[in-house]
Design a protein around this motif. Structure first.
Motif, PDB file in Angstrom:
ATOM      1  N   ARG A   1     -51.793  58.221  14.962  1.00  0.00           N
ATOM      2  CA  ARG A   1     -50.623  57.861  14.195  1.00  0.00           C
ATOM      3  C   ARG A   1     -51.106  57.356  12.711  1.00  0.00           C
ATOM      4  NH1 ARG A   1     -48.105  52.575  14.446  1.00  0.00           N
ATOM      5  NH2 ARG A   1     -46.243  52.354  13.257  1.00  0.00           N
TER       6      ARG A   1
ATOM      7  N   PRO B   1     -43.233  60.598  12.021  1.00  0.00           N
ATOM      8  CA  PRO B   1     -43.211  59.389  13.247  1.00  0.00           C
ATOM      9  C   PRO B   1     -43.167  60.044  14.595  1.00  0.00           C
ATOM     10  CG  PRO B   1     -41.064  59.527  11.664  1.00  0.00           C
ATOM     11  CD  PRO B   1     -42.066  60.691  11.594  1.00  0.00           C
TER      12      PRO B   1
ATOM     13  N   TYR C   1     -46.684  53.650  18.829  1.00  0.00           N
ATOM     14  CA  TYR C   1     -45.507  54.640  18.415  1.00  0.00           C
ATOM     15  C   TYR C   1     -44.810  54.043  17.296  1.00  0.00           C
ATOM     16  CZ  TYR C   1     -46.085  57.356  22.871  1.00  0.00           C
ATOM     17  OH  TYR C   1     -46.577  58.461  23.833  1.00  0.00           O
ATOM     18  N   ASP C   2     -44.075  54.893  16.475  1.00  0.00           N
ATOM     19  CA  ASP C   2     -43.065  54.467  15.591  1.00  0.00           C
ATOM     20  C   ASP C   2     -41.851  54.162  16.011  1.00  0.00           C
ATOM     21  OD1 ASP C   2     -44.718  55.064  12.992  1.00  0.00           O
ATOM     22  OD2 ASP C   2     -44.960  56.880  13.948  1.00  0.00           O
TER      23      ASP C   2
ATOM     24  N   MET D   1     -39.409  48.642  15.609  1.00  0.00           N
ATOM     25  CA  MET D   1     -39.667  50.259  15.912  1.00  0.00           C
ATOM     26  C   MET D   1     -38.241  50.776  15.719  1.00  0.00           C
ATOM     27  SD  MET D   1     -42.079  49.622  19.377  1.00  0.00           S
ATOM     28  CE  MET D   1     -42.573  51.363  19.334  1.00  0.00           C
ATOM     29  N   LYS D   2     -38.390  52.358  15.330  1.00  0.00           N
ATOM     30  CA  LYS D   2     -37.160  52.939  15.491  1.00  0.00           C
ATOM     31  C   LYS D   2     -36.658  53.258  16.872  1.00  0.00           C
ATOM     32  CE  LYS D   2     -36.967  54.126  10.906  1.00  0.00           C
ATOM     33  NZ  LYS D   2     -36.009  53.555  10.109  1.00  0.00           N
TER      34      LYS D   2
END
Ligand SMILES: [Mg+2]
Length: 343
Positions: free
Chosen positions: A226, A232, A252-253, A280-281
């Motif tokens: 990452r 992303p 993670y994003d 986070m998304k």
């Protein structure tokens, strides 16, 4: 409250396969079976859909075995959806597709009793829902032009990768759709040892996001990759339920939430709140399911960054109607509850 269920069969427009084995749909890839749950209270019926996934060791049989034990746990108050779902999860943590179907039926019942759609009862603004991506199934690369032209009304395409010919496929896809956003889903298909190389390889195609690059729990490899990834990374199989989310920050994003994976709208809302707190998304996805299941997700879709709600659009004979599709956006309708009716 009275809980009953029945099976329905629907058919996908195309056969399709993904990288992970055991997940292709049955009957030549075209027939799918789903369990439709009904909860009746005071003459009003709420409906929910179970879309079990082999990856989570769920089948229609396991869903129905769980449902057969749930009636005594429902209690007397249909408005206490959170309480009921929490009670069910104490026993059925591994049967979240079944719990989700009950959560959906309770939400549908709640909205029908209140004579309002769920998005409105939660105070969400459906005008702000992002456009959905449309899945382009892995097939013979020669069929890509046809698939891309069928997805004409959508500005975001999602394609499964994790095959030996990923670069070839993406090269062709980019040629066919130079201006569209492209999301890729590796469905656990890439080796952790070569993750950075694989990401670099596909990044040249200007991707919007990469979903679940490796098998689950490869956090060290993901954290490393990452750092240099221009795209992303979004967890899917790694983000099944609320208790998974915290550990994914920094790995993670973003996370992909699916109702049948997490256990329904109550659990999904918890995941949304957690991911927001962790900066986070959030992506909202679905399985191949009817408009009933997808409409439940659409009720909360204004709360997420990436919408991937095309499951019903992949069906040739969706048995439910009521979702709105306009300008590539899947929006819940005005009807009460989950807003769909059976055709
Ligand atoms: Mg996925």
């Amino acid at each position: 409250m009275k809980l009953t269920w029945r099976r329905i069969t629907a058919h996908t427009k195309h056969a399709f396969k993904i990288a992970r084995s055991g997940s292709s749909v049955s009957d030549g890839g075209k027939a799918i079976e789903r369990t439709i749950v009904s909860i009746e209270h005071d003459g009003i019926i709420g409906l929910g859909e179970a879309a079990p996934t082999p990856f989570y060791k769920q089948t229609l049989e396991s869903v129905e075995t769980a449902l057969a034990k749930m009636q005594p746990l429902l209690g007397e108050n249909p408005d206490d959806i959170e309480g009921i779902v929490a009670r069910l999860l104490q026993t059925f943590d591994g049967d979240r597709a079944a719990v989700s179907a009950v959560d959906l039926a309770l939400h549908d019942l709640w909205g029908k009793r209140a004579k309002k759609p769920i998005w409105q009862l939660y105070g969400y603004d459906r005008a702000t829902i992002q456009p959905t991506s449309m899945t382009i199934g892995i097939d013979d690369i020669a069929l890509l032009p046809q698939k891309v032209s069928e997805a004409d009304g959508f500005d975001i395409l999602k394609i499964k990768v994790g095959m030996p010919n990923d670069v070839e496929t993406l090269t062709e896809l980019r040629k066919l759709a130079p201006d569209k956003k492209i999301r890729v889903d590796a469905n656990c298909g890439w080796e952790p040892s070569s993750l950075s190389e694989r990401i670099a390889q596909v990044s040249q195609f200007d991707l919007e996001l990469i979903e679940q690059p490796t098998t689950t729990h490869q956090f060290d490899a993901l954290r490393d990759a990452r750092k240099s990834s221009p795209v992303p990374l979004v967890a899917d199989e790694d983000s099944a339920k609320p208790s998974d989310v915290e550990a994914l920050a920094g790995v993670y994003d973003g996370i992909n939430i699916k109702l049948s994976k997490c256990g329904g709208i109550c659990e999904a809302r918890k995941m949304i709140a957690l991911a927001r707190r962790l900066d986070m998304k959030i992506m909202l996805g679905c399985m191949v399911e009817t408009s009933l299941g997808v409409s439940a997700a659409a009720q909360i879709a204004s709360e997420v960054d990436y919408v991937d709600l095309d499951g019903h659009l992949l069906l040739a004979d969706d048995p439910f109607t009521g979702l709105i599709l306009e300008g590539g956006v899947v929006r819940p309708g005005d009807q009460p509850g989950l807003g769909v009716t059976e055709i």
